[in-house]
Design an enzyme around this catalytic site. Structure first.
Site, PDB file in Angstrom:
ATOM      1  CG  HIS A  89       2.928  41.553  18.869  1.00  0.00           C
ATOM      2  ND1 HIS A  89       2.457  42.765  19.322  1.00  0.00           N
ATOM      3  CD2 HIS A  89       3.095  40.779  19.977  1.00  0.00           C
ATOM      4  CE1 HIS A  89       2.340  42.727  20.642  1.00  0.00           C
ATOM      5  NE2 HIS A  89       2.722  41.539  21.059  1.00  0.00           N
ATOM      6  CB  SER A  97       3.364  42.166  24.106  1.00  0.00           C
ATOM      7  OG  SER A  97       2.206  41.414  23.859  1.00  0.00           O
TER       8      SER A  97
END
Length: 434
Positions: free
Chosen positions: A414, A273
């Site tokens: 994610h 990320s």
């Protein structure tokens, strides 16, 4: 979407001529400026307008770079400087007198016995308040120096393993997400399969990114952009938080290279990320990292900025302005004016092995944009005789593709999973010949 011929295969007369003759662009039509009205969220492939990618092999004088020497001498420095100016800011050059203090050592059993080290890296000779705490696990059965994966974590070192000997963070920094409290169970063991890493013969070196700078708009006031401003001869506005975090990874590398238990020539840098963005910038800036891994780094990381899908420059600079230099915001509603795109950032890792990964349930990070960036970094790797992705078609789920550049997309949301780690460990074994 149109992709020109794949130039990521090793040199032959045919591939060399292609490098000379072909501009590496995704579309050959001029793109109208994206308006503010268009900056709303787009999750439809059908709505993605045409766009042009800058050619990483096209020099400022209009000539095509056709050799590795030309890339290193001419093109790479120019592209790197464009990222400094427009995206991440200047990477401080002055060295500082680091101090390494071993705070604790012992053993930990995570299915397999590990040696544990906890080291504090001090950045100033007379100031004990500016530091980075590093947690290291090495396989106890391994003799000699050990290749390692280096990474930041999100919630503090105690979050990665249920090891009561892990020292708590030295300070509590405000920012998104929780910070593990003393005595609480580790909150993020799923992202850190320590047992799997050790069984493959690798070590793990992790640090908490907020030691470098708190992750909020005022974080620079207490982070290294202020505390090290004089020592590094750089003003806070000359670089963003991603640049600061990336610089901290280089200081972690300084320690790893002098630890005799660690093979400093075999350090794989991994980031997820926003920390994947930092890992890519650190990998581009510091060539000592042997392998660079981007796990769902998205906009400002591996995903193409000029491709209107998922998170945009407008969205990321509105929500996280402190991550980048102020100049990046000027491209929020005019991505066509941006002189670089993220395939060029990936190209700066060449010829070192690079892994880019996505998740099908993480469309905000634009998996296809990450894949296309990896594809379009291939021509630079070809200059070094390295194979890239080898296809312009997004692969099926859980079907990694590519050689020196590799890519996979998996099911799920994610995050970084055990499946992701399995691919990275296998990639390292292949690249390092283990």
């Amino acid at each position: 979407m149109t992709i020109l011929p794949d130039l990521s295969r090793p040199h032959s007369r045919t591939s060399t001529s292609l490098v000379k003759l072909v501009f590496v662009v995704i579309m050959l039509v001029q793109v109208p400026q994206v308006s503010r009205a268009q900056q709303k969220e787009n999750m439809s492939e059908a709505a993605v307008p045409p766009y042009i990618l800058p050619n990483p092999l096209l020099a400022p004088d209009g000539k095509l770079i056709t050799t590795a020497a030309g890339w290193n001498a001419v093109q790479r420095p120019g592209i790197y400087h464009l990222f400094e100016q427009n995206v991440y800011g200047r990477y401080p050059a002055p060295s500082i007198p680091l101090r390494f203090v071993l705070r604790e050592s012992g053993t930990f059993t995570a299915g397999i016995k590990a040696r544990r080290k906890q080291v504090r890296i001090y950045f100033l000779p007379t100031d004990s308040t500016v530091y980075l705490d590093v947690l290291i696990y090495l396989p106890a059965s391994h003799k000699g120096s050990v290749p390692v994966f280096a990474a930041y974590n999100f919630s503090g070192n105690p979050s990665i393993a249920n090891d009561p000997a892990i020292l708590p963070p030295g300070r509590q920094h405000a920012g998104p997400g929780p910070v593990l409290q003393p005595g609480a169970p580790a909150s993020d063991t799923a992202s850190w399969p320590v047992d799997d890493i050790l069984r493959q013969g690798y070590g793990l070196a992790v640090a908490w990114y907020r030691d470098i700078e708190p992750d909020n708009s005022m974080g620079w006031k207490s982070g290294i952009r202020s505390t090290l401003q004089q020592a590094l001869a750089i003003k806070p506005e000359e670089w963003g938080a991603i640049g600061a975090w990336a610089w901290g990874l280089s200081r972690l590398m300084d320690y790893l290279q002098q630890d005799r238990d660690i093979d400093g020539k075999k350090v794989a840098l991994l980031g997820h990320s926003r920390l994947g963005k930092a890992a890519l910038w650190a990998g581009a800036s510091d060539r000592r990292f042997s392998i660079v891994v981007s796990n769902e780094s998205g906009e400002g990381g591996a995903a193409l900025s000029k491709r209107w899908y998922g998170e945009t420059i407008e969205a990321i600079t509105r929500n996280f302005p402190h991550w980048f230099v102020p100049a990046y915001q000027q491209y929020a509603n005019n991505t066509t004016a941006l002189p670089v795109d993220q395939h060029m950032l990936l190209s700066l890792v060449a010829p070192r092995p690079l892994y880019v990964a996505s998740a099908a349930g993480d469309q905000w990070s634009d998996p296809k944009g990450e894949f296309l960036a990896a594809v379009n970094a291939g021509p630079v790797y070809a200059l070094f005789g390295k194979r890239g992705i080898g296809t312009d078609s997004l692969p099926p789920l859980m079907h990694p593709v590519g050689e020196t550049i590799r890519y996979h997309i998996r099911p799920g949301k994610h995050g970084i999973t055990r499946y992701d780690w399995q691919q990275y460990l296998a990639f390292a074994a292949e690249q390092w010949g283990r």
